[in-house]
Scaffold this active site. Sequence first.
Site: not given
Length: 911
Positions: A106-109, A111, A126, A219
């Site tokens: 995803g956008g953060m990293g 999983v 994550k 979100d």
Amino acid sequence: MSSLPLDSDAATHGSLTPERFARVRAIFEAALEQPTRDRQGFVEGACVGDAVLLREVEAMLAADATGAPLLDRPASTPSSSAPEGRFPAGTVLAGRYRILGRLGQGGMGEVYRAHDLILNQTVALKFLAPAHLSEAALARFRNEVRIARQVSHPNVCRVYDLGMVEGLHFLSMEYIDGEDLASLLRRIGRLPQDKAIEFTRKICAGLGAAHERGVLHRDLKPANIMIDGRGQPRITDFGLAGLAAEIPLSDLRSGTPAYMSPEQKAGKDVTIRSDLYSLGLVLHEMFTGKARRETQSSPSELVKDLDPAIERLIVRCLEEDPKRRPSTALNVVMALPGADPIAAALAAGETPSPEMVAASQEKEGLSPRAAVACVTLVAISLAACLFLAPRTTLPGVAPLRVPPDGLAFKAQDMLRQFGYSEAPRATAYGFSCCASYFPDFLDGYEPSRRTAVLASHQPPVSYFWYRQHRTDLLPNQFFPADGKTATVTMDSPANSEPGMIRVVLDPNGRLVRLDVRPWLGAGTDGSGSAADIKPDWTALFVAAGLDSSLFTPVEPREIPPMAFDTGLAWTGRYSADRPEEVRVEAAFWRGQPVFLEVGRLGSAPQSVRAGANGFVTLVFVLVVLVGSLLAAARNLRLGRVDRSAAAKFGVAGFAIVTAKWVIEARHIAGPWETAMLVTALSWALFVGGALWVLYIAIEPQVRRHWPDSLISWTRFQGGHIRNPLVASHLLAGIAAAEAFDWLVHYPLRLWISAPPDSALFLGGVSSFAEFVTGRLNAGVTSIFGGMGFVLLVVLFRLAVRKLWLADTLACVALSLLGLGYFGNDLYRQIASVVFFTGAGALWLWLFRRFGLLSFLTALVILLAGRASPLILDTWFSRWTLAAQGTILAVAAWAVFVILSFNEHRNTESVA
């Protein structure tokens, strides 16, 4: 039907367990019975929310079509379609997590799916991408753990811990075997309406749990809602969440722009309603299959058969003005068709709000047949009262034949005969009950003799007192005497000033006690001596209705509490056919009687039973006061209280006590009135404050564990007295109280030959004003006692955790308050304990079945009704008839409301 292209060994293949294999097989076999063109839609509907299950069934259908066995195809697992990523399968991280495969990026990293070797469970890890290793990103990542760990709910993905490996920060969280809502909607379009409603309730439950902890998601979108293997929605990714009170202005616009609320995009304050705007966008997609940004059509234009209530709910959530949106996630649940918000809140582990409790539509009132049965039961009970009251109540067995005005005139006439002819400035009088020796002295008589002894009023159990003074009588008690505030009573003010006179008569007008504080000028000029003035003691015997020939002079042993110069005493009998001994003490000052006591009316020592009951009552009051203070402080600290309802409850108590003072107080045109007002208001504030604290202590626990019991009570407090549920519960409380009293309590009292009940005197019979204020006092007392009883249940439940055990302990505690209620001997002691234990069980049943309104109504009617027995041919019967008639009228009114509501509903259904 085609044969199943796999055997039982396939149950262990891929990601299937034997249980899930059985489910796959059932769906597969059912799909084969559908027409070929309908199979895909049938399977998708059966597997909504379970991506793994859907893949397995589709693979079976494909294998069935080609004839290929299932074991020849590659296993379908969540990780098989994704590359290995940074950590290949089998890698052990931090000595604890064995990587099973990458789930996605995803956008953060990234999983990963991993196995926790210590806890032996599957988890998701994550990782924060190296490109995001800024201090702000790390702070947000830590915040995700801190915030998400505060929320524990079945519809929220649980977060476990934060760690670091090879310089990378990662978050361990619950692994959800399924797919996200966004993927599901892309694959099948909109959800079936009933399934979408079910998802909405559960998403709202999880979101409400987060909001109750002060957490905003910020979100919320379909991609952050996972559908697990059981088809349950789970809210994930609190990486952008923040405590409502901690969101900095620079971070207000964090989130996915397509799902942001207008105020969030504008950088304004983010609130719970901001999350509900995002929820509205999610609902739009679930119910219509299209994102709001993709269409300008209304939901009903996209889905023709959409329930109008759902469309209104979506439109409300998407209002531009946050104030026009629902205030909480649970309010969204309330607006769903066929919603049971209380059940939803309880299932979510939440405490329903007072507004939700009041708005609940799940409970209906009594049916017309049940309502008529209740009012009939009330009428039967009042008919039984006419028969039982003269035989089981003290004013029925020992009647009050002379009204208070007549007895007051008789007392004044006696004083004139005794030489006290000076007109007083102030007078006061009234009835009191009961003599300290009651009912213990009845144990010395056979049951057949008790009625005759009580009816003779020798010795008197109830008595009439008269007081006069040369100046004003100023009541000076702080704590109410016999429930009366700022009122002259037999003992308040103390009979100690020169010129004060107190006379006590039995209900037939015979002198029982005389207490005069002599003063110069009381019929004498002060000259002469005691030897010159011979006391006329025969006048005292005449006034007392005693035959002096039956008495013998003896040595006095009483020291009267006033100045006297001659003391005399006699012993004898009330009459020739009465064997018991009676002692008469008298004292004179300058030939005038200043003291007389026939028997031991007020000075007899209290019985052991009375002392024990007083101690138990004191303990009960202290436990209620201290327990309520502690529980209230805890509830206030946790923010669970209904301040508005508690304020109404306390103000009502304050108003009733103040009204009592206005009606019953002895008002004096002078400075003393200000002192009495301050005292009365102090007591009223104490009562109102005590009721406020009790409500704060009890209501949150009741709303959490038994919210249904507050529905009618909350509506009643809101002024909706014509609501059918309110009327039904009022009627149920009245019927329960009247039936219990006159069909259970008094028949039992008659059966075991218990002493007559003296409850009438608790309400006062000296005047109509005292009668009215007595009922007000009975109402406050019963409400305090009832709330105290509920508090005991709550405290015991917190202590023992088992509801049945808490109920039992509370009933046992109540039975201790009733020790000796029916008498002193063992037989009646046992009857008292059984009676009060059963009464406690009945009131708890009434509380749980019909609610707090019915429970408190029953207790008020019970005490006020007991204080208004229907005894005809008495001077106060018109008051008791009015009281019982009012109760019957309220019951009839409740029936009218119920019947009118049902008739209106039937008319609407026909139309």
